[in-house]
Design a protein around this motif. Structure first.
Motif, PDB file in Angstrom:
ATOM      1  N   GLU A  25    -115.060  -5.386  11.070  1.00  0.00           N
ATOM      2  CA  GLU A  25    -113.757  -4.861  11.503  1.00  0.00           C
ATOM      3  C   GLU A  25    -113.502  -3.715  12.711  1.00  0.00           C
ATOM      4  O   GLU A  25    -112.783  -3.183  12.955  1.00  0.00           O
ATOM      5  N   TRP A  29    -109.332  -4.711  13.565  1.00  0.00           N
ATOM      6  CA  TRP A  29    -109.072  -4.780  12.121  1.00  0.00           C
ATOM      7  C   TRP A  29    -108.028  -5.631  11.836  1.00  0.00           C
ATOM      8  O   TRP A  29    -106.972  -5.776  12.380  1.00  0.00           O
ATOM      9  N   GLN A  30    -108.578  -6.830  11.035  1.00  0.00           N
ATOM     10  CA  GLN A  30    -107.412  -7.911  10.289  1.00  0.00           C
ATOM     11  C   GLN A  30    -106.660  -8.370  11.399  1.00  0.00           C
ATOM     12  O   GLN A  30    -105.467  -8.483  11.128  1.00  0.00           O
ATOM     13  N   GLU A  45    -100.121  -0.128   9.545  1.00  0.00           N
ATOM     14  CA  GLU A  45    -101.363  -0.650   9.081  1.00  0.00           C
ATOM     15  C   GLU A  45    -101.991   0.353   8.391  1.00  0.00           C
ATOM     16  O   GLU A  45    -102.686   0.473   7.501  1.00  0.00           O
TER      17      GLU A  45
END
Lengths: 361, 361
Positions: A25, A29-30, A45
């Motif tokens: 990540e 990140w995501q 987030e």
């Protein structure tokens, strides 16, 4: 890439699964297109990351609702000042139990802010060190709190019981937090530097009972105030966001990969038991702590022939067993076997120790 | 993975090359079999990382030998207390220039430890804010130091000159350090939170002249002492090792990829100039700062129709332009264009702004 077994006392080994997730990540990140390190601490987030970290920690330690969880900076060494500055505003005496180098440092800093009463000390009995028993602990009549160090990282000396007192119990739990279940209700305040069982260095965890937030000394720096930190959900200023994210991954690993603190405690006790058994079974090795106070996290040991220390360390290093030197203040060896040190590492160390004793001892 | 353009005011964008190296070394630093996060801060490996970080920083900023470089924790907000606690021991008055929210916070904390004299303030002239000119700055006769904030991150207000004074000059350089070359000799003390131009949140940089290490107040917490930190080479206790490692990678990137601070300054000035030009060229946008004090790091701007703010932010987000909302205390927009924000990001933002003004404005 080949990962080695790391017995470092801290900063210490982290779970490989955590490091892999952080690696994967790192740049994105995501799917959000940025690293956690690059996020505003006030973004949805990051707030979700911080909230999940706290929720998982509360779940793991069963932290009651009347306790605040604070993510601070500065390590346990900063807590040595924060404790008297936050708890000493109503006067009274700071009571300390001294069981080693960290306890002594906590006392020295507290003495700068409050009168300190030594409520108990470790002692040597038949050449083995032990913590004071409950009946030996004598608090002063005007005690503001009673402070102790649940596990002395350098001495490898761990309390086998929870000292009780009629004043708030304050614990430096830096090197054994999350190693076994803990009854938070028994404490007024717990603190721990992250770099052993929580996450990377640079984060400090504080768990504090609500009613202790209102007794700070007037001269306390704002950034040292538990109350300010609590009122701002650990975001009075920018927290160490990446360290908090990584700690959250560790909490998630403990909860979901390990299965909680009871299971973690079983593993830890098994690791420690077999390592101490190997030490006791071999005259070439010795551990200087009374049986009941042997740390399940930090296992100091000595070779019968100290002139072989350097060879032992070099050969261990060659065998992929890193950071076995004792603390510079005491010498000898020390194997720190925190949560993230796998049982296979302990097995490999025991095999190496037996072999070394046979061939060199 | 798709990286987006990140205009966050802090924690802010990091150089992609740095994140990639950190990713690649996450589980195994240079074949040593462990992560930097898992190393003892006193190991040869980590000490080499820390020493290289300091050497590269000294090289970038041409820091003279009589200045100490300290890596601390707690952010600029902790410095707000550390400055009076470290410099106020000989008495006298703390002098502050107030040019915005961060300057004001620094003053409020200093007032808890010393008498504070306001030596100068920002002002509005024809609706545009500006910093005080040199002749407007009036220090008190017993000034212990003069503190100012070289760049106000929220207001986007930056000093276009270096205030001089016959007392030690103390600067909060959190949001513009390393953006241009700086003559360190002019300062007694510089501090900066890492999370803009240095590295991840959780590290604080302090550069302090030797002769200022001996005037701390008696009540200073040990962990707040510049002297203790200096005497222990920033390792009185465990430093935030991973944040320091990443900052070292940023220093290396600045030195070797960018080519030093003169080149970084050229790029920064070009980025800022074209963004302000785009704002000035379009009646739909405005910036509230006098020309000479416009920040080259933080560019706040407003839409002529504030009811379109949310739409602007949503569309920008869709276009991969993240974190353009102004600080929660002032609203509007803000583009932070720190060192690690590439010129392409500024170009994309300008194109988006022009398009938005045309279609919605």
């Amino acid at each position: 890439m080949s990962r080695k077994f790391n017995f470092c006392a801290g900063p210490a080994a982290l779970p490989e699964a955590v490091l892999k997730q952080a690696r994967d990540e790192m740049l994105d990140w995501q799917g959000k297109g940025l690293s956690v390190m690059e996020m505003s601490h006030r973004s949805d987030e990051f707030v979700s990351i911080a909230n999940k970290a706290e929720a998982d920690l509360r779940d793991l330690l069963k932290i009651p609702a009347n306790y605040k969880v604070l993510f601070m900076q500065g390590g346990a060494s900063s807590q040595f000042a924060m404790v008297p500055l936050n708890l000493g505003g109503k006067g009274g005496t700071a009571n300390y139990i001294n069981t080693g180098i960290w306890g002594k440092k906590a006392i020295q800093e507290a003495e700068r802010y409050m009168p300190v009463h030594l409520a108990g000390s470790s002692a040597e009995v038949n050449g083995l060190s032990r913590v004071p028993r409950q009946f030996e602990i004598q608090t002063s009549t005007d005690a503001a709190y009673l402070h102790y160090t649940s596990n002395e990282t350098i001495g490898g000396l761990e309390f086998d019981y929870l000292p009780t007192s009629d004043v708030p119990l304050v614990c430096d739990m830096s090197s054994d937090i999350l190693s076994v279940p803990t009854d938070i209700n028994q404490f007024g305040l717990i603190y721990a530097g992250a770099q052993k069982n929580i996450g990377p260095a640079g984060l400090t965890l504080v768990i504090v009972r609500d009613d202790l937030l209102d007794q700070a000394k007037a001269e306390i720096p704002t950034m040292f105030s538990y109350k300010v930190c609590a009122e701002n959900a650990s975001m009075y200023n920018t927290p160490p966001t990446f360290a908090l994210y990584l700690s959250g991954l560790v909490f998630d690993w403990l909860k979901n990969d390990v299965g909680g603190l009871e299971k973690m405690a079983d593993i830890n006790q098994r690791k420690a038991a077999k390592l101490y058994a190997a030490i006791d079974a071999n005259d070439f090795y010795s551990n200087p702590v009374a049986l009941e106070n042997r740390s399940i996290m930090n296992v100091p040991f000595r070779l019968a022939d100290a002139s072989l220390d350097k060879l032992f360390l070099a050969k261990a290093d060659d065998a992929g067993l890193l950071n076995l030197a004792g603390h510079r203040s005491v010498g000898g060896m020390r194997a720190s076997i925190y949560n993230a040190v796998p049982e296979a590492a302990v097995d490999a160390l025991i095999e190496f120790m037996n072999d070394f004793a046979k061939t060199r001892g």
